[in-house]
Design a protein around this motif. Structure first.
Motif, PDB file in Angstrom:
ATOM      1  N   SER A 208       0.811  -1.117   0.008  1.00 57.87           N
ATOM      2  CA  SER A 208      -0.009   0.216  -0.036  1.00 57.87           C
ATOM      3  C   SER A 208       0.932   1.443  -0.070  1.00 57.87           C
ATOM      4  CB  SER A 208      -0.698  -0.018   1.264  1.00 57.87           C
ATOM      5  OG  SER A 208      -1.684   1.100   1.230  1.00 57.87           O
ATOM      6  N   VAL A 209       0.732   2.165  -1.008  1.00 59.73           N
ATOM      7  CA  VAL A 209       1.413   3.381  -1.175  1.00 59.73           C
ATOM      8  C   VAL A 209       0.326   4.466  -1.237  1.00 59.73           C
ATOM      9  CG1 VAL A 209       3.046   4.642  -2.268  1.00 59.73           C
ATOM     10  CG2 VAL A 209       3.573   2.249  -2.335  1.00 59.73           C
ATOM     11  N   CYS A 233      -0.987  -3.354  -3.969  1.00 60.61           N
ATOM     12  CA  CYS A 233      -2.396  -3.450  -3.819  1.00 60.61           C
ATOM     13  C   CYS A 233      -3.259  -2.281  -3.986  1.00 60.61           C
ATOM     14  CB  CYS A 233      -3.100  -4.631  -2.870  1.00 60.61           C
ATOM     15  SG  CYS A 233      -2.454  -6.215  -2.897  1.00 60.61           S
ATOM     16  N   ARG A 234      -2.764  -1.248  -3.241  1.00 60.99           N
ATOM     17  CA  ARG A 234      -3.265   0.173  -3.015  1.00 60.99           C
ATOM     18  C   ARG A 234      -2.432   1.145  -3.434  1.00 60.99           C
ATOM     19  NH1 ARG A 234      -7.566   2.354   0.273  1.00 60.99           N
ATOM     20  NH2 ARG A 234      -7.787   0.260   1.110  1.00 60.99           N
ATOM     21  N   LEU A 235      -2.820   1.929  -4.236  1.00 59.93           N
ATOM     22  CA  LEU A 235      -2.110   3.414  -4.627  1.00 59.93           C
ATOM     23  C   LEU A 235      -3.240   4.415  -4.627  1.00 59.93           C
ATOM     24  CD1 LEU A 235       0.152   4.545  -6.096  1.00 59.93           C
ATOM     25  CD2 LEU A 235      -0.685   3.985  -8.102  1.00 59.93           C
ATOM     26  N   GLU A 236      -2.666   5.373  -3.936  1.00 54.66           N
ATOM     27  CA  GLU A 236      -3.412   6.586  -3.773  1.00 54.66           C
ATOM     28  C   GLU A 236      -2.916   8.120  -4.260  1.00 54.66           C
ATOM     29  OE1 GLU A 236      -6.091   7.057  -0.522  1.00 54.66           O
ATOM     30  OE2 GLU A 236      -6.422   5.014   0.002  1.00 54.66           O
ATOM     31  N   VAL A 237      -3.066   8.598  -5.095  1.00 58.19           N
ATOM     32  CA  VAL A 237      -2.470   9.748  -5.721  1.00 58.19           C
ATOM     33  C   VAL A 237      -3.483  11.021  -5.858  1.00 58.19           C
ATOM     34  CG1 VAL A 237      -0.584   8.699  -6.746  1.00 58.19           C
ATOM     35  CG2 VAL A 237      -2.806   9.112  -7.963  1.00 58.19           C
ATOM     36  N   PHE A 238      -4.282  11.012  -4.864  1.00 59.50           N
ATOM     37  CA  PHE A 238      -5.344  12.232  -4.830  1.00 59.50           C
ATOM     38  C   PHE A 238      -4.720  13.604  -4.910  1.00 59.50           C
ATOM     39  CE2 PHE A 238      -8.274  15.365  -3.007  1.00 59.50           C
ATOM     40  CZ  PHE A 238      -9.517  14.916  -3.341  1.00 59.50           C
ATOM     41  N   GLY A 239      -5.179  14.442  -5.740  1.00 60.66           N
ATOM     42  CA  GLY A 239      -4.712  15.707  -5.901  1.00 60.66           C
ATOM     43  C   GLY A 239      -3.177  15.933  -6.372  1.00 60.66           C
ATOM     44  N   HIS A 260      -7.159  -1.182  -4.996  1.00 63.80           N
ATOM     45  CA  HIS A 260      -7.722   0.114  -4.410  1.00 63.80           C
ATOM     46  C   HIS A 260      -6.698   1.359  -5.119  1.00 63.80           C
ATOM     47  CE1 HIS A 260      -9.367  -2.408  -1.106  1.00 63.80           C
ATOM     48  NE2 HIS A 260      -8.300  -2.991  -1.191  1.00 63.80           N
ATOM     49  N   LEU A 261      -7.803   2.058  -5.649  1.00 63.04           N
ATOM     50  CA  LEU A 261      -7.216   3.164  -6.356  1.00 63.04           C
ATOM     51  C   LEU A 261      -7.879   4.259  -6.368  1.00 63.04           C
ATOM     52  CD1 LEU A 261      -5.240   4.013  -8.650  1.00 63.04           C
ATOM     53  CD2 LEU A 261      -7.143   3.469 -10.392  1.00 63.04           C
ATOM     54  N   ASN A 262      -7.167   5.494  -6.100  1.00 66.42           N
ATOM     55  CA  ASN A 262      -7.419   6.863  -5.726  1.00 66.42           C
ATOM     56  C   ASN A 262      -6.684   7.511  -6.650  1.00 66.42           C
ATOM     57  OD1 ASN A 262      -8.485   9.363  -5.108  1.00 66.42           O
ATOM     58  ND2 ASN A 262      -8.296   8.970  -2.873  1.00 66.42           N
ATOM     59  N   ILE A 263      -7.431   8.387  -7.878  1.00 67.77           N
ATOM     60  CA  ILE A 263      -7.106   9.080  -8.719  1.00 67.77           C
ATOM     61  C   ILE A 263      -7.912  10.415  -8.457  1.00 67.77           C
ATOM     62  CG2 ILE A 263      -5.733   7.408  -9.969  1.00 67.77           C
ATOM     63  CD1 ILE A 263      -8.101   7.777 -12.029  1.00 67.77           C
ATOM     64  N   GLY A 264      -8.530  10.503  -7.519  1.00 65.26           N
ATOM     65  CA  GLY A 264      -9.325  11.845  -7.372  1.00 65.26           C
ATOM     66  C   GLY A 264      -8.742  13.321  -7.669  1.00 65.26           C
TER      67      GLY A 264
END
Length: 443
Positions: A208-209, A233-239, A260-264
């Motif tokens: 998870s990053v 398994c998880r990558l979040e780069v919101f903003g 799990h992905l966050n590209i918001g």
């Protein structure tokens, strides 16, 4: 007390006496303390700290081992003295065994930070903390103490140079090969820090990053994902506003196992990005697309047909999302648990009807600032009452009677957001219907 703090029949004072020769290292330790006052660049300081740490860890002499043993005992003694007051501190939370530590809104001293490290935590979470006095030496010492125990690190919305993402990530990459989860959201981390998670010790395998709000560009992210593609398994780069469509498409193709992905709020996401994401990421369980102009009913429809395991979807403030998206959700992902369409002005009771009839396992639902009305809320009360736990209806045009019906029918409801849509007197009536319910606004 000293005689009680032994593991091999020696007291702390005896251990320190046995380690008298270890003070030959004093000049070396003092130079590390003085790094913060030197004219070296931050990169040069960090290099010196890592070199010293490597030398210290590779030393096999009895003196080194006894010194570490004595220091650990002193830290444990100090922690015991503080525990009576600390355990009731409103901003410090520990698991029963003390292996999981969470600190909020606290000012961390170097001594406090090293005491935490001395407990060999499995996970450490720092939220909205400051560490103005934390030195490079203190950080290196902390990660040295818990290098064999630390698995999860979360340092978010913190201030002070000691808690900057670029100071922590290189130490994790070099020292902590048991870490599987890193969250440095809003920590000021840049390319320099993220690169350290690619150029890291061979044993590091990140699952998870989370880099929300970091100043990140294409190359470091691509290298990071390529390095950890087998485990991630998880990558979040919101903003992360500098990421290009090419970078995101490369990430999707490289790491098809993402769940799990966050590209918001990544402004350069386009239709091509969403098409590649849909074709590559068939294992997605949660997805955040907040505020993306490229998200449309057609794009979501294609996505849902490919990602049938999706349980959490955030489409907040996506202007092109309408009731058709809610129809698609009810058709292709009936087992979805968490849905956020707040701020989607074209969502009406018609779409909510599709959700209520097709997605009866919904647990969290955010309809704030949509055109949801009394009919939609009544349908939720009639058909989704078994599982709903959180409902957000802020700034929706709904009556007190509809809200009361929702509260009566939904026995598991724990949280209700009603900003801008209920009178204060009505909120008190709602609380009487369900005493276990938390209603916002609170007053």
């Amino acid at each position: 007390m000293e005689k009680q703090l032994t593991t091999t029949g020696h007291s702390v004072s005896e251990l320190l006496e046995d380690c008298g020769n270890c003070r030959k290292m004093k000049d070396q330790e003092l130079s590390l303390h003085l790094l913060s006052e030197s004219l070296l660049s931050e990169q040069q300081k960090l290099r010196q700290v890592l070199d010293w740490t490597h030398t210290f860890l590779s030393g096999g002499s009895e003196v080194h081992r006894e010194f570490c043993k004595a220091e650990s005992l002193m830290l444990a003694d100090e922690e015991k003295k503080r525990s009576a007051s600390a355990k009731h501190h409103p901003h410090v939370f520990c698991s029963a065994g003390g292996r999981d530590v969470r600190m909020e809104n606290s000012t961390l001293t170097e001594r406090c930070f090293l005491c935490v490290g001395g407990r060999r935590p499995r996970s450490l979470s720092l939220y909205s903390c400051s560490g103005p006095s934390l030195s490079s030496w203190g950080l290196a010492k902390f990660f040295t103490l818990c290098r064999n125990s630390l698995e999860e690190l979360q340092v978010t919305s913190c201030t002070g140079p000691g808690l900057h993402g670029d100071r922590m990530l290189p130490l994790i990459g070099q020292l902590c090969d048991h870490v599987t989860s890193v969250d440095v959201s809003w920590s000021g981390a840049t390319d320099a820090g993220v690169k350290a998670l690619s150029d890291c010790c061979p044993g590091l395998r990140l699952k998870s990053v989370v880099l929300n709000g970091c100043q990140l560009t294409d190359d470091p992210l691509i290298k990071l994902v390529t390095r950890h593609k087998e485990s991630l398994c998880r990558l979040e780069v919101f903003g992360c506003q500098f990421l290009s469509p090419f970078c995101l498409q490369t990430v999707f193709k490289t790491c098809a196992g993402l769940q799990h992905l966050n590209i918001g709020q990544v402004p350069r996401v386009n239709t091509d990005c969403l098409t590649v994401m849909t074709s590559q990421l068939n294992c997605l369980i949660s997805l955040n697309l907040t505020g993306l102009q490229a998200v449309s009913d057609a794009a979501v429809d294609s996505l849902l047909q490919s990602c049938v395991k999706l349980q959490s979807l955030t489409l907040s403030s996506c202007p092109a999302v309408t009731d058709l998206t809610l129809h698609s959700i009810s058709k292709y992902t009936p087992c979805i648990r968490d849905l956020d369409v707040s701020g989607c002005k074209a969502v009406t009771d018609e779409g909510v009807e599709s959700l209520a009839l097709g997605c009866r396992r919904l647990q969290q639902l955010d309809l704030s600032s949509t055109c949801t009305g009394n009919r939609g809320v009544t349908l939720l009360a009639n058909y989704c009452s078994s599982h709903l736990q959180t409902v957000k209806l802020s700034f929706c045009h709904i009556s007190v009677e509809s809200i009361l019906k929702l509260c009566r029918r939904c026995k598991r409801l724990k949280m209700l957001h009603l900003y801008g849509c209920a009178r204060l007197s009505a909120i008190e009536d709602i609380r009487k219907v369900n005493t276990a319910l938390t209603v916002y606004p609170l007053h």
